[in-house]
Design a protein around this motif. Sequence first.
Motif, PDB file in Angstrom:
ATOM      1  N   GLU A   1      28.328  24.620  -1.448  1.00 59.17           N
ATOM      2  CA  GLU A   1      28.231  25.324  -0.158  1.00 59.17           C
ATOM      3  C   GLU A   1      27.612  24.438   0.916  1.00 59.17           C
ATOM      4  O   GLU A   1      28.088  24.380   2.054  1.00 59.17           O
ATOM      5  CB  GLU A   1      27.382  26.593  -0.308  1.00 59.17           C
ATOM      6  N   LEU A   2      26.531  23.748   0.533  1.00 59.28           N
ATOM      7  CA  LEU A   2      25.845  22.912   1.521  1.00 59.28           C
ATOM      8  C   LEU A   2      26.694  21.700   1.909  1.00 59.28           C
ATOM      9  O   LEU A   2      26.705  21.292   3.078  1.00 59.28           O
ATOM     10  CB  LEU A   2      24.478  22.475   0.986  1.00 59.28           C
ATOM     11  N   LEU A   3      27.425  21.140   0.942  1.00 62.57           N
ATOM     12  CA  LEU A   3      28.320  20.016   1.262  1.00 62.57           C
ATOM     13  C   LEU A   3      29.405  20.432   2.250  1.00 62.57           C
ATOM     14  O   LEU A   3      29.825  19.638   3.087  1.00 62.57           O
ATOM     15  CB  LEU A   3      28.994  19.494  -0.019  1.00 62.57           C
ATOM     16  N   ALA A   4      29.842  21.693   2.158  1.00 62.33           N
ATOM     17  CA  ALA A   4      30.926  22.186   3.021  1.00 62.33           C
ATOM     18  C   ALA A   4      30.430  22.718   4.356  1.00 62.33           C
ATOM     19  O   ALA A   4      31.227  22.973   5.260  1.00 62.33           O
ATOM     20  CB  ALA A   4      31.697  23.290   2.281  1.00 62.33           C
ATOM     21  N   SER A   5      29.124  22.891   4.508  1.00 57.06           N
ATOM     22  CA  SER A   5      28.571  23.481   5.724  1.00 57.06           C
ATOM     23  C   SER A   5      28.710  22.528   6.917  1.00 57.06           C
ATOM     24  O   SER A   5      28.244  21.397   6.864  1.00 57.06           O
ATOM     25  CB  SER A   5      27.077  23.810   5.513  1.00 57.06           C
ATOM     26  N   PRO A   6      29.328  22.984   8.012  1.00 58.19           N
ATOM     27  CA  PRO A   6      29.473  22.122   9.196  1.00 58.19           C
ATOM     28  C   PRO A   6      28.128  21.640   9.732  1.00 58.19           C
ATOM     29  O   PRO A   6      28.003  20.478  10.150  1.00 58.19           O
ATOM     30  CB  PRO A   6      30.176  23.031  10.218  1.00 58.19           C
ATOM     31  N   ALA A   7      27.104  22.511   9.715  1.00 57.00           N
ATOM     32  CA  ALA A   7      25.791  22.120  10.232  1.00 57.00           C
ATOM     33  C   ALA A   7      25.168  21.020   9.371  1.00 57.00           C
ATOM     34  O   ALA A   7      24.563  20.075   9.893  1.00 57.00           O
ATOM     35  CB  ALA A   7      24.864  23.342  10.274  1.00 57.00           C
ATOM     36  N   ILE A   8      25.307  21.141   8.056  1.00 55.89           N
ATOM     37  CA  ILE A   8      24.764  20.124   7.148  1.00 55.89           C
ATOM     38  C   ILE A   8      25.541  18.817   7.295  1.00 55.89           C
ATOM     39  O   ILE A   8      24.970  17.732   7.341  1.00 55.89           O
ATOM     40  CB  ILE A   8      24.812  20.613   5.671  1.00 55.89           C
ATOM     41  N   LYS A   9      26.859  18.940   7.415  1.00 59.11           N
ATOM     42  CA  LYS A   9      27.691  17.742   7.608  1.00 59.11           C
ATOM     43  C   LYS A   9      27.243  16.984   8.852  1.00 59.11           C
ATOM     44  O   LYS A   9      27.097  15.765   8.841  1.00 59.11           O
ATOM     45  CB  LYS A   9      29.163  18.146   7.750  1.00 59.11           C
TER      46      LYS A   9
END
Length: 236
Positions: free
Chosen positions: A222-230
């Motif tokens: 989920e975190l890898l796919a999150s735009p904000a995390i990216k």
Amino acid sequence: MASILKVDNINVYYGSIHAVKDVSFEVNEGEIVTLIGANGAGKSTTLNTISGLLHSRTGSITFLEEPLDKVPCHKVVSKGLALVPEGRRVFLQMTVQENLEMGAYTQTGKNIAQDLDTIYALFPRLKERMKQIAGTLSGGEQQMLAMGRALMSHPKLLMLDEPSMGLAPILVEQIFEIIQNLHKAGTTILLVEQNAAAALSVADRGYVLETGKIVTSGTGRELLASPAIKKAYLGG
């Protein structure tokens, strides 16, 4: 899944600097959990507080249902919690094997020779250099040695603080492959890492720290796919 570590509402200060603010999270048995964030976010401070090197003014830390708050740092290891510190911190004047034997100091009466064989099977490079002085090893070899030394204590939870720091990309790949192999073998791991992409790719779950606070959490995927995390951590 049983919770092995529970951190509840800790606040850690360096003098007047509030470094960790109301941090709560847990690690379940058999998981890889990662704490990611920029330099200075409070990741290493959190690990050092769990280890007993620092102390929280509030909250509690529970490991295997036992409070750690008043346990001296040298006794935390004997309870089954091992830290591989940032910067390796191997004993530079000692040989590879002597470093590993130091990791087994809590294992009185156990079969140290058998444990050494296990570590040498996991890290063949260390076996090749068993009589070499640790200070002459490369950064990657010292990281393997620091991990091997921690594993000699038979930890129920292995904490890794920035294992990829300062390593060439090919060595980073090797270290993360070793982390995955340890996980497959049943080791529960709490991983602090600035290389967010690498950490999240191996983690079951992750927590994101910013200026001492957890701002988001989720599965590694989920975190890898999150735009904000990216955008913030993955260069996306």
